[in-house]
Design an enzyme around this catalytic site. Sequence first.
Site, PDB file in Angstrom:
ATOM      1  N   SER A   1       0.851  -1.198   0.000  1.00  0.00           N
ATOM      2  CA  SER A   1       0.000   0.000   0.000  1.00  0.00           C
ATOM      3  C   SER A   1       0.882   1.242   0.000  1.00  0.00           C
ATOM      4  CB  SER A   1      -0.901   0.002   1.241  1.00  0.00           C
ATOM      5  OG  SER A   1      -1.677  -1.177   1.285  1.00  0.00           O
TER       6      SER A   1
ATOM      7  N   GLY B   1       4.652   7.142   3.207  1.00  0.00           N
ATOM      8  CA  GLY B   1       5.375   6.251   2.297  1.00  0.00           C
ATOM      9  C   GLY B   1       4.633   4.984   1.954  1.00  0.00           C
TER      10      GLY B   1
ATOM     11  N   ALA C   1       3.780   0.572   2.708  1.00  0.00           N
ATOM     12  CA  ALA C   1       3.666  -0.542   3.650  1.00  0.00           C
ATOM     13  C   ALA C   1       3.661  -1.828   2.830  1.00  0.00           C
ATOM     14  CB  ALA C   1       2.393  -0.413   4.472  1.00  0.00           C
TER      15      ALA C   1
ATOM     16  N   CYS D   1      -7.895   0.265   1.615  1.00  0.00           N
ATOM     17  CA  CYS D   1      -7.763   1.383   0.672  1.00  0.00           C
ATOM     18  C   CYS D   1      -9.101   1.743   0.022  1.00  0.00           C
ATOM     19  CB  CYS D   1      -6.697   1.083  -0.379  1.00  0.00           C
ATOM     20  SG  CYS D   1      -5.109   0.660   0.362  1.00  0.00           S
TER      21      CYS D   1
END
Length: 220
Positions: A137, A150, A152, A168
């Site tokens: 993600s 950033g 994952a 998401c």
Amino acid sequence: MQHQLVVKRLGRQDYEPVWKAMHEFTDQRTDDTPDEVWLVEHNPVFTQGQAGKAEHLINTGDIPVVQSDRGGQVTYHGPGQLVAYFLINLRRKKLGVRDLVTHIENLVINTLKAYNIDSAARPDAPGVYVDGKKICSLGLRIRKGCSFHGLALNVNMDLGPFLRINPCGYEGMEMVQVSQVGGPEDIEAVEKQLIQELVTLLDYEQVEFSTEAPSQGNKA
């Protein structure tokens, strides 16, 4: 400073102190501050991005929910997931936001390729996917021409909590992890490969490694 990178390995941390430390770093950095990447595993937490909607939280149970200021919708962080925060001066690197997103996606794709794992980005949903299942993600924020937040990357974790949300914002989005598709279980091995790919992609020449926690991060 354009070609200098500091990589901080923060170990296992709660989400909020690291998030606050990212803000402090970004607010206080100058044009001479080297770029940094923070590598961390978070204790279990759901984070809602700026576009996050309550209906995507199905059954969070005893896992805390934190409202974050990154882009995107809800996701889960937990042990066994490699989180990398990119504190990069985009103006100095002459990168646009879309450039950075593409670089980060390619960084993950190249990292997985080193383990003979085929993956791809999707134009409609940022992140990286293996056979249509999400393995990484992505959510960023830009302030003063500098990025924070950033990626994952699921490495070797309990994927169960993802079933408690619409990851998401996508109902039924299936998640997968590196250790399930032929990659290593060791998160440090994946970290090492990721940084190697980052240094190549973004043209860093000097890399310094540190385990010193940022000012807020050591309160976790």
